[in-house]
Design a protein around this motif. Sequence first.
Motif, mmCIF file in Angstrom:
data_model
loop_
_atom_site.group_PDB
_atom_site.id
_atom_site.type_symbol
_atom_site.label_atom_id
_atom_site.label_comp_id
_atom_site.label_asym_id
_atom_site.label_seq_id
_atom_site.Cartn_x
_atom_site.Cartn_y
_atom_site.Cartn_z
ATOM 1 N N GLY A 4 -21.638 -58.446 -55.881
ATOM 2 C CA GLY A 4 -22.886 -58.983 -55.377
ATOM 3 C C GLY A 4 -23.691 -59.706 -56.441
ATOM 4 N N ILE A 5 -24.903 -60.050 -56.046
ATOM 5 C CA ILE A 5 -25.856 -60.710 -56.923
ATOM 6 C C ILE A 5 -27.117 -59.862 -56.954
ATOM 7 N N ALA A 6 -27.585 -59.585 -58.162
ATOM 8 C CA ALA A 6 -28.793 -58.778 -58.343
ATOM 9 C C ALA A 6 -29.862 -59.617 -59.026
ATOM 10 N N VAL A 7 -31.110 -59.243 -58.794
ATOM 11 C CA VAL A 7 -32.244 -59.886 -59.445
ATOM 12 C C VAL A 7 -33.135 -58.786 -60.010
ATOM 13 N N ASP A 10 -40.329 -58.413 -62.375
ATOM 14 C CA ASP A 10 -41.536 -57.829 -61.808
ATOM 15 C C ASP A 10 -41.563 -58.123 -60.312
ATOM 16 N N GLY A 11 -42.205 -57.275 -59.544
ATOM 17 C CA GLY A 11 -42.202 -57.371 -58.091
ATOM 18 C C GLY A 11 -42.645 -58.715 -57.554
ATOM 19 N N GLU A 12 -43.682 -59.286 -58.134
ATOM 20 C CA GLU A 12 -44.219 -60.558 -57.664
ATOM 21 C C GLU A 12 -43.219 -61.697 -57.863
ATOM 22 N N SER A 13 -42.503 -61.682 -58.955
ATOM 23 C CA SER A 13 -41.566 -62.763 -59.271
ATOM 24 C C SER A 13 -40.297 -62.730 -58.430
ATOM 25 N N ILE A 14 -39.864 -61.542 -58.004
ATOM 26 C CA ILE A 14 -38.554 -61.445 -57.356
ATOM 27 C C ILE A 14 -38.598 -61.120 -55.872
ATOM 28 N N LYS A 15 -39.789 -60.941 -55.302
ATOM 29 C CA LYS A 15 -39.855 -60.477 -53.910
ATOM 30 C C LYS A 15 -39.158 -61.412 -52.929
ATOM 31 N N GLY A 16 -39.150 -62.688 -53.158
ATOM 32 C CA GLY A 16 -38.506 -63.628 -52.239
ATOM 33 C C GLY A 16 -36.985 -63.565 -52.241
ATOM 34 N N PHE A 17 -36.393 -63.082 -53.311
ATOM 35 C CA PHE A 17 -34.930 -63.038 -53.404
ATOM 36 C C PHE A 17 -34.322 -62.034 -52.426
ATOM 37 N N ALA A 19 -35.323 -61.521 -49.473
ATOM 38 C CA ALA A 19 -35.317 -62.150 -48.153
ATOM 39 C C ALA A 19 -34.082 -63.006 -47.911
ATOM 40 N N VAL A 20 -33.438 -63.450 -48.977
ATOM 41 C CA VAL A 20 -32.235 -64.271 -48.818
ATOM 42 C C VAL A 20 -30.965 -63.475 -49.087
ATOM 43 N N GLY A 21 -31.088 -62.159 -49.121
ATOM 44 C CA GLY A 21 -29.918 -61.300 -49.191
ATOM 45 C C GLY A 21 -29.496 -60.818 -50.568
ATOM 46 N N LEU A 22 -30.253 -61.126 -51.596
ATOM 47 C CA LEU A 22 -29.910 -60.636 -52.924
ATOM 48 C C LEU A 22 -30.527 -59.254 -53.125
ATOM 49 N N GLU A 23 -29.868 -58.440 -53.926
ATOM 50 C CA GLU A 23 -30.410 -57.114 -54.206
ATOM 51 C C GLU A 23 -31.427 -57.225 -55.325
ATOM 52 N N THR A 24 -32.606 -56.713 -55.081
ATOM 53 C CA THR A 24 -33.672 -56.813 -56.067
ATOM 54 C C THR A 24 -33.952 -55.458 -56.706
ATOM 55 N N PHE A 25 -34.283 -55.502 -57.998
ATOM 56 C CA PHE A 25 -34.617 -54.313 -58.756
ATOM 57 C C PHE A 25 -35.915 -54.601 -59.499
#
Length: 107
Positions: A4-7, A10-17, A19-25
């Motif tokens: 997969g793809i992870a991002v 900080d929450g504000e910078s990555i929240k949109g990722f 929504a397009v199916g990437l796993e965010t941390f």
Amino acid sequence: MAKGIAVIGDGESIKGFGAVGLETFVCSTPEDASQLLRTVTENDSYAVIYMTEELFGLTEKERERFAQRVYPAIIPLPGVRGNTGAGMKRLSGFVEKAVGSDILFKN
């Protein structure tokens, strides 16, 4: 098994990722960046890991473990606080290593 793809950022910078199916941390504090990168990479589940430039700069020692490996590719991206230039500097380094001189920025 598909990787997969992870991002990470900080929450504000990555929240949109997400929504397009990437796993965010979300990394709550800069001090936690290296530990979070270790956690994300421990299962070898990701082919690409995007990190905000701020955290990318704080995890150099941890990222060295992956310098000679194909996976995961750890790629910096600007956060909401702005561009630090880490991504362009890294790209310039790759080009210089490949062709023997800095043909992109002529620094």
